[in-house]
Write a protein that holds these residues in place. Structure first.
Motif, short mmCIF file in Angstrom:
data_model
loop_
_atom_site.label_atom_id
_atom_site.label_comp_id
_atom_site.label_asym_id
_atom_site.label_seq_id
_atom_site.Cartn_x
_atom_site.Cartn_y
_atom_site.Cartn_z
N LYS A 1 47.01 3.91 30.93
CA LYS A 1 46.03 2.83 31.06
C LYS A 1 46.75 1.63 30.25
O LYS A 1 46.71 0.51 30.79
CB LYS A 1 44.86 3.14 30.44
CG LYS A 1 43.74 3.89 31.18
CD LYS A 1 42.38 3.88 30.59
CE LYS A 1 42.27 4.39 29.46
NZ LYS A 1 40.99 4.31 28.55
N GLU B 1 49.57 0.27 32.46
CA GLU B 1 49.32 -0.57 33.56
C GLU B 1 48.73 -1.99 33.11
O GLU B 1 48.95 -2.80 33.91
CB GLU B 1 48.03 0.34 34.13
CG GLU B 1 47.37 -0.45 35.42
CD GLU B 1 46.10 0.35 36.18
OE1 GLU B 1 46.03 0.32 37.27
OE2 GLU B 1 45.19 0.69 35.18
N SER C 1 43.31 1.97 37.43
CA SER C 1 43.23 2.74 38.68
C SER C 1 42.74 4.14 38.76
O SER C 1 42.82 4.94 37.74
CB SER C 1 44.62 2.88 38.97
OG SER C 1 45.44 1.51 39.18
N VAL C 2 41.92 4.39 39.71
CA VAL C 2 41.41 5.80 39.79
C VAL C 2 42.33 6.82 39.78
O VAL C 2 41.86 7.88 39.08
CB VAL C 2 40.42 5.85 41.19
CG1 VAL C 2 40.01 7.07 41.31
CG2 VAL C 2 39.55 4.95 41.24
N SER C 3 43.48 6.88 40.03
CA SER C 3 44.42 7.79 39.96
C SER C 3 44.58 8.33 38.70
O SER C 3 45.19 9.30 38.39
CB SER C 3 45.58 7.59 41.05
OG SER C 3 46.33 6.21 40.41
N ILE C 4 44.63 7.19 37.73
CA ILE C 4 44.88 7.58 36.35
C ILE C 4 43.69 8.15 35.63
O ILE C 4 44.06 9.11 34.85
CB ILE C 4 45.39 6.10 35.54
CG1 ILE C 4 46.53 5.31 36.24
CG2 ILE C 4 45.27 6.21 34.16
CD1 ILE C 4 47.11 4.11 35.49
N GLU D 1 40.90 9.65 36.95
CA GLU D 1 40.12 10.60 37.77
C GLU D 1 39.59 12.01 37.14
O GLU D 1 38.58 12.42 37.40
CB GLU D 1 40.83 10.85 38.85
CG GLU D 1 42.16 11.74 38.69
CD GLU D 1 43.02 12.22 39.94
OE1 GLU D 1 42.32 12.05 41.10
OE2 GLU D 1 44.12 13.09 39.76
N ASP D 2 40.25 12.20 36.05
CA ASP D 2 39.88 13.47 35.20
C ASP D 2 38.51 13.06 34.53
O ASP D 2 37.61 13.91 34.08
CB ASP D 2 40.65 13.89 34.36
CG ASP D 2 42.11 14.62 34.80
OD1 ASP D 2 42.02 14.85 36.17
OD2 ASP D 2 42.90 14.77 34.33
N ARG E 1 31.72 7.35 42.19
CA ARG E 1 31.97 9.03 41.34
C ARG E 1 31.01 8.78 40.27
O ARG E 1 30.18 7.49 39.93
CB ARG E 1 33.49 8.76 40.93
CG ARG E 1 34.48 8.92 41.81
CD ARG E 1 35.79 8.57 41.40
NE ARG E 1 36.94 8.68 42.28
CZ ARG E 1 37.06 8.08 43.39
NH1 ARG E 1 36.62 6.86 43.59
NH2 ARG E 1 38.25 8.32 44.09
#
Length: 555
Positions: free
Chosen positions: A401, A404, A436-439, A441-442, A475
């Protein structure tokens, strides 16, 4: 006090404890210590330490510590390393308390297991990425000392016991001076130790004696709060920080309890109870620290009821309930659900409950132990390893994060310098930014997933609309701090977007922000409809007085 430190030294002299503890700490925190990331609360150290905002929110310990050690600016490695050392110290202090209550030598493997479970609780990651970890490491040390002084007073005869109780209040005063949530940790620690003490007492203390114990806990809590209020007033006068006293940063206990007197507040409290059920219960399906907390709570419940029946002791049940009360008491004060970053009770309760589960096996016969010991050893290793892996995952996400945010703000800075005639104008950040959601997502449970369906079946029993309270970006948000970015936080912190500008300037730029609330609210509205959003061309607009940066939709 000398006896306490002597016992701590003896614990650490035992290599069967010290070597595994050091390895555990390195595995859990090594990545965090060696990978520095600028995050939430890292930029406004001037507000906290120079202008005294820490004092206004009651966290005076770090304010004074900065006056002595100059820790108010970012110190890569040093503060994180020191924080881990203090966490390890607090764990060994809790072991000392446990030994004193049991009144016999505690197996070194039990001491290690408790300590390791405590320092590797993944929920610590929710607060450990904040500036100076919100003082939780010092807070745990002071809280453990407050517990030890209380236990000493509980055994002392005569007037000398009051010295111990006063010292207990002083240490608790220091603890809540780091983070106010430690008031609940003290209740949890006392309840745990008194439950153990009831278990090992040959003859139960009188009804009046136990009532006095509870009254003394309340008195110590009250004294520590009074001391904290007096310290606030003293520091405000000494350092002349009256000008910062605003409703946004300072609330008294009576103001926080205001929810009791309004129908809206009471309705909000009912919703807080529902949220607690989801956050500290249902989310255990996805979030590891909550799953372990639930297992610990079940073990404590079983142990408390079993002890109450076996010892024919009402007080075993009372002290067991005290542990649960410590988990929700902050809700009754604030009228809202306790955020994960303020749930300092959870690592202690979880570590105690899981350790108790493994200790129960020691009462089995030798024949049964030959089977259960290797199984339980493997299980303990699995739980510890899962916690360590989870901590590393959240710390790694925090680094991603930061990288980014750093990359994005660098791009914005260069675009401002390239496109604006006067880059020295105050910058206003508008719109909504999300990592970013990909970062991250957990931190979420996807809509329609198997986990979502399992959670919704349970939540719907309480309130069919309740799950939607946690719906974010298509989500369901389970973890909290991992979903936040220094950019999105900095856009709204202290009613301005100045902290994003500070974050940019930490990379060597010299931009300026603005604290003009009217401008922040009204200027961007004039232009946003005709502006693009980052990173498209046209996401920056320069008017006569300000530079507006549109971070995304939903302003």
């Amino acid at each position: 006090m000398n006896e306490i430190w002597a016992e701590v030294r003896n614990i650490w002299k035992n290599k069967a404890y010290s070597i595994p503890m050091v390895i555990t700490a390195v595995l859990a925190y090594g990545y965090k210590i060696t990978h520095f990331a600028i995050g939430i609360d890292d930029t406004p150290y001037y507000y906290y330490f120079t202008e005294g905002m820490n004092v206004l929110v009651g966290r005076w310990v770090l304010f004074l510590l900065n006056k002595a050690l100059n820790i108010g600016k970012l110190l890569p490695f040093v503060t994180d390393f020191a924080g881990v050392m203090l966490l390890m110290l607090s764990a060994s202090l809790y072991v000392v308390a446990f030994k004193r209550v049991v009144k016999k030598n505690v197996n070194i493997s039990v001491s290690y297991l408790f300590s390791a479970l405590f320092i590797t609780c993944p929920l610590i990651c929710e607060v450990y990425t904040y500036f100076l970890h919100n003082g939780i490491s010092i807070g745990y040390v002071a809280n453990a000392l407050a517990l030890l002084m209380f236990l000493k007073g509980d055994e002392t005869v005569g007037k000398r016991k009051w010295t111990d109780y006063i010292l207990s209040a002083v240490f608790l005063f220091i603890s809540i001076g780091c983070y106010e949530s430690f008031a609940s940790v003290f209740i949890a620690g006392v309840s745990i130790m008194l439950l153990i003490r009831v278990t090992h007492e040959v003859r139960e203390k009188s009804f009046l004696r136990n009532i006095k114990r509870i009254g003394l806990v309340a008195l110590i809590e009250a004294l520590s709060i009074v001391f904290r209020a007096l310290m606030q007033k003293l520091l405000i006068v000494v350092f002349n920080i009256h000008n910062l006293r605003t409703e946004e940063v300072s609330r008294s206990v009576t103001e926080m309890l205001g929810w009791v007197f309004t129908s809206e507040g009471r309705a909000g409290f009912v919703m807080a109870l529902k949220r607690f059920f989801v956050m500290y219960g249902v989310f255990g399906i996805h979030y590891l620290p909550i799953a372990i907390f639930l297992l610990a709570a079940l073990v404590i419940l079983t142990f408390g009821i079993f002890t109450a029946i076996r010892k024919k002791s009402l007080w075993a049940f009372v002290y067991m309930m005290g542990i649960y009360v410590s988990c929700i008491i902050l809700m009754f004060i604030e009228g809202s659900v306790t955020l994960y970053r303020s749930a300092q009770f959870l690592p202690l309760v979880s570590a105690y409950g899981i350790t108790l589960f493994f200790m129960a096996a020691s009462f089995a016969t030798e024949k049964i132990k030959r089977f259960t010991k290797p199984v339980l050893t493997v299980l303990a290793i699995v739980i510890l390893f899962r916690q360590i892996v989870d901590m590393n995952n959240w710390f790694y996400i925090d680094t991603l994060k930061y990288e980014e945010a750093h990359r994005i703000t660098d791009n914005i800075a260069e675009d401002i310098l390239r496109t604006c005639e006067n880059a020295g104008k105050p910058i206003i950040f508008a719109g909504e930014f999300h990592p970013s959601v990909s970062i991250i997502e957990d931190a979420y449970v996807p809509f329609g997933s198997e986990e979502y369906e399992r959670m919704k079946k349970i939540v719907d029993i309480v309130d069919p609309e309740l799950m939607w309270k946690f719906f974010r970006r298509n989500r369901f948000e389970v973890a909290q701090t991992p979903t936040l970015s220094v950019i999105s936080w900095g856009q709204e912190a202290f009613l301005s977007s100045y902290e994003v500008v500070r974050f940019m300037n930490m990379s060597g730029y010299t931009f300026v922000g603005t604290d003009d609330i009217d401008a922040i609210r009204n200027v961007p509205v004039k232009y946003l409809d005709s502006m693009e959003t980052y990173p498209r061309d046209g996401y920056i607009y320069e008017d006569e007085d300000y530079i507006i940066v549109n971070m995304g939709m939903g302003y």
